[in-house]
Design an enzyme around this catalytic site. Structure first.
Site, PDB file in Angstrom:
ATOM      1  N   MET A 238      -5.116   1.242  -3.106  1.00 40.16           N
ATOM      2  CA  MET A 238      -3.669   1.041  -3.096  1.00 40.16           C
ATOM      3  C   MET A 238      -3.096   1.671  -1.834  1.00 40.16           C
ATOM      4  SD  MET A 238      -2.928  -0.763  -5.642  1.00 40.16           S
ATOM      5  CE  MET A 238      -1.183  -0.504  -5.830  1.00 40.16           C
ATOM      6  N   HIS A 239      -3.075   0.877  -0.759  1.00 40.85           N
ATOM      7  CA  HIS A 239      -2.703   1.404   0.542  1.00 40.85           C
ATOM      8  C   HIS A 239      -1.231   1.822   0.610  1.00 40.85           C
ATOM      9  CE1 HIS A 239      -6.584  -0.153   1.797  1.00 40.85           C
ATOM     10  NE2 HIS A 239      -6.233  -1.365   1.373  1.00 40.85           N
ATOM     11  N   ASP A 240      -0.326   0.884   0.367  1.00 38.52           N
ATOM     12  CA  ASP A 240       1.088   1.121   0.631  1.00 38.52           C
ATOM     13  C   ASP A 240       1.744   2.142  -0.284  1.00 38.52           C
ATOM     14  OD1 ASP A 240       1.135  -0.677   2.797  1.00 38.52           O
ATOM     15  OD2 ASP A 240       1.356  -2.372   1.444  1.00 38.52           O
TER      16      ASP A 240
END
Length: 310
Positions: A238-240
């Site tokens: 979950m980058h953002d």
């Protein structure tokens, strides 16, 4: 009462962008969310704008203005990522069309207007290509002192994801990234090297569904959709959401100040973010580069935060 942090989120939803927006919208006591601005990236800008509006509808935040932004990078043709995010950018969410239209005015003009009018400096949270932010800095350099800091998802300390050298957001518009990293304001960079460690485990993904809310079901659907390349066998990166998580719980993140240079050439190194981790070049640092995230506590806190949403 604690100070509410004034923030502006610039984004290209995208599933993990959507979760980041939900997290920001779930905590009005922590964030004064001045606007959401959209940019072409994961999908074209008409879709990213509709998606930002759909997420605001889901979160019950119709008062948050959403402004449509740049439809192409500064110099290069647009490259999108439907092969990851699905044809509309939010595959798996199961959300209806937005209930309202975008706010009038281009996102870049909105960024300039909001920063000029804000009673205190604003934190910018870019989650996609940096086109809107770069344009705003170029047409209105007077806004620089109105930026408290820029906390962005982009770049990589090591390998990329869209090419061997480059992370997607920087690859799409490397010229914009070069402008932003050269702007002189404080930058926190959450690159792939860190965010790939922020893995939502299967039990945490299931915990979203177990909330029993429309938000929980949408997030669960997005995080369990089929994805290319066997991604997610151990969970879902979950980058953002790490950008919003950093603002909320900085104690879960570690890094160091570095000089970051963006490759704008058209060859195989296009979009590479060269991070001088050991200070070999003796150049002044222009970013605080995160390299470690305590993923377990991050996702536990995130689930608890979004549990308040409808």
């Amino acid at each position: 009462m604690a100070r509410r942090m004034p923030v502006l989120v610039d984004t290209d939803p995208g599933q993990d962008d959507a979760v980041a927006l939900l997290l920001a919208m779930a905590l009005p006591d922590r964030f004064d969310l001045l606007a959401v601005t959209t940019v072409a990236g994961n999908v074209p800008v008409d879709l990213t704008t509709a998606n930002a509006l759909r997420i605001a509808d889901l979160a019950g935040r119709p008062e948050v203005p959403v402004h449509r932004g740049a439809e192409a990078p500064l110099v290069l043709p647009l490259e999108t990522a439907e092969f990851v995010s699905g044809p509309d950018g939010l595959a798996g969410a199961g959300l209806p069309p937005p209930r309202r239209a975008a706010a009038p005015g281009h996102a870049v003009k909105a960024i300039v207007r909001i920063l000029r009018a804000a009673p205190e400096p604003v934190t910018l949270c870019p989650l996609g290509p940096l086109t809107n932010i770069a344009l705003a800095l170029r047409i209105a350099p007077d806004i620089l002192p109105r930026i408290e800091r820029i906390v962005l998802m982009g770049g990589a300390l090591g390998l990329g994801n869209i090419t061997p050298a480059a992370e997607f957001n920087v690859y799409v518009d490397p010229h914009a990234a070069a402008v932003v990293f050269g702007c002189g304001r404080p930058i926190t960079m959450l690159g792939l090297n860190a965010t790939l460690g922020a893995m939502a485990r299967h039990d945490q993904i299931e915990a979203f569904r177990a909330l029993g809310t429309a938000t929980g079901r949408a997030v669960h659907g997005m995080l369990t959709r089929p994805r290319p390349g066997g991604l997610g066998t151990e969970g879902h990166p979950m980058h953002d959401p790490c950008v919003i998580g950093f603002l909320l719980w900085p104690e879960l993140f570690t890094g160091r100040d570095c000089h970051v240079e963006i490759e704008t050439g058209s060859g195989p190194l296009r979009g590479r973010s060269t991070v001088d981790w050991h200070g070999r070049l003796k150049r002044p640092a222009n970013a605080h580069v995160i390299d470690r995230i305590e993923a377990g506590p991050l996702f536990d806190r995130m689930i608890a935060a979004v549990s308040v949403l409808p």
